[in-house]
Design a protein around this motif. Structure first.
Motif, PDB file in Angstrom:
ATOM      1  N   SER A 164       0.828  -1.209   0.000  1.00 34.32           N
ATOM      2  CA  SER A 164       0.000   0.000   0.000  1.00 34.32           C
ATOM      3  C   SER A 164       0.861   1.259   0.000  1.00 34.32           C
ATOM      4  N   LEU A 201      -8.642  -1.240  -0.691  1.00 27.75           N
ATOM      5  CA  LEU A 201      -7.852  -2.458  -0.538  1.00 27.75           C
ATOM      6  C   LEU A 201      -7.288  -2.571   0.871  1.00 27.75           C
ATOM      7  N   LEU A 217      -8.257  -5.537   3.458  1.00 26.03           N
ATOM      8  CA  LEU A 217      -7.242  -6.579   3.643  1.00 26.03           C
ATOM      9  C   LEU A 217      -6.435  -6.455   4.933  1.00 26.03           C
TER      10      LEU A 217
END
Length: 411
Positions: free
Chosen positions: A223, A393, A397
């Motif tokens: 990320s 995301l 996650l």
């Protein structure tokens, strides 16, 4: 720390970040207007920062930490940097400009670590003392922007039209020379090398890669790289965008971002203790998407407040993601790999992530540019979308199980 040493370290920080802020903020505007660079060429120039970040550990680890006092190599790098700045000032074509800016960034990026080394070497309690020294760097960046906009007016439409914007390199070069000479008066910071010496795997932080076995850290790591893609759009295009749509004193207004950065830095411990790492970092990611939407739909007239809010969000964007990420990394790493872990995150973000980001930003800018007209709405909507995807995301996650641990670390 005595008052003389405190003054020297504070002045060093002021000059270090004054130099960076004196030319980097207006670089995109200069390239587009003075050198007629395309988006891809502009992206290539900005990516020199990433190459500098990738090469910096070798300069600091293999040369500075092994053979020379930190303050001396700091002085040499800034003196040579002043010469390269003068060459950038004289360049009349992007192909001539590029080798000089590449050389400069390879020399400048290591100085960011060196000024920290010089400072830490004089401190008994860095966690309490460093912030009071480092804040002068932020002040230096802000002062540089205010001078460009409100004193010299180099970024005004008239200043850009007449080519005065190149004077930013001359100003940065002069201050770089001053810092180079001043560095030799700084407190001695001798090399600190263990008997076994420094190994390449230590410089690259390879031991810290074992942290990637942790699923949550791996998600954070990926990320961090992805969020640097929209970040690159800001560095590369924000100054050019504001100048292009005729916002008055654009460089001075962008200094609001640094003021915001300093203020929101104080809010991070509060957010961590109340909301935990995941929510704090998600706020930072969301702020990137919001600021770009504000840029996409704002203008220099009745909606100029949207641009100001977008600039002011820089503190949330940067501090809540990058600074909180550094704290999280510190909490996950053991004592033996703390420095290596921070190094690998820096390499991933300012190195790999930003390198990809500048390439993408350059291509997108070219895609939505026709002649001298740029479709800025689309240029900003795309990184807003990327930031939003990374936000989703990470939200789905990443499973935050380390709140208590991090709270203990920052308490």
């Amino acid at each position: 720390m005595n008052s003389t040493t405190r003054f020297k370290l504070s002045f060093m920080m002021f000059l270090e970040f004054f130099i960076w802020g004196a030319w980097f903020v207006t670089l995109g505007t200069f390239l587009a207007n003075n050198l007629k660079a395309s988006g891809s060429e502009t992206g290539a120039v900005f990516s020199t920062q990433s190459w500098g970040a990738i090469i910096a550990p070798f300069i600091v680890g293999l040369i500075a930490d092994r053979y020379f006092n930190a303050e001396r190599i700091l002085g040499v790098l800034h003196i040579v940097g002043a010469v390269l700045m003068y060459q950038m000032y004289n360049a009349s074509d992007v192909s001539v400009f590029y080798p000089y800016v590449l050389g400069y960034m390879i020399l400048f990026m290591p100085t960011l670590a060196l000024v920290n080394s010089v400072s830490f070497n004089q401190m008994k309690d860095p966690e309490k003392e460093f912030a009071n020294i480092r804040v002068f760097g932020t002040i230096g960046w802000i002062i540089a922007g205010l001078l460009i906009s409100f004193v010299f007016h180099w970024d005004s439409p008239e200043g850009i039209q007449s080519g005065l914007l190149k004077n930013t390199f001359l100003m940065a070069g002069i201050v770089s020379l001053i810092l180079g000479l001043f560095s030799f008066t700084l407190p001695a910071t001798p090399p600190k090398v263990s008997e076994g010496g420094i190994k390449v795997k230590d410089i690259l932080g390879l031991d810290a890669l074992k942290l990637l076995k942790d699923k949550n850290f791996a998600i954070f790591f990926i990320s961090s790289i992805l969020i640097c893609i929209p970040l690159a759009f800001y560095y590369q295009n924000a100054g050019l965008f504001l100048a292009d749509i005729k916002v008055s004193n654009p460089t001075g207004k962008m200094a609001i971002g640094q003021v915001s950065e300093a203020l929101f830095l104080l809010a991070i411990p509060v957010f961590f203790s109340k909301y935990g790492f995941k929510k704090t970092i998600l706020v930072g990611m969301l702020a990137w998407a919001i600021r770009y939407v504000l840029f996409a739909y704002g203008n220099a007239d009745n909606l100029s407040f949207m641009l100001i809010i977008g600039i002011a969000l820089h503190g949330v964007c940067y501090d809540f993601f990058f600074v909180s990420g550094q704290i999280y990394t510190n909490s996950k790493a053991g004592e033996q790999v703390k420095s290596a872990a921070q190094g690998i995150i820096t390499l991933a973000t300012y190195g790999v992530g930003m390198l990809i980001g500048f390439m993408v930003a350059g291509s997108i800018t070219d895609m939505y540019k026709s002649g001298d007209i740029t479709n800025w709405k689309m240029v900003w909507i795309i990184p807003a979308g990327i930031a939003a995807v990374v936000f989703l995301l990470f939200a789905v996650l990443f499973n935050d199980k380390t709140k208590a641990e991090i709270e203990t670390k920052i308490a």
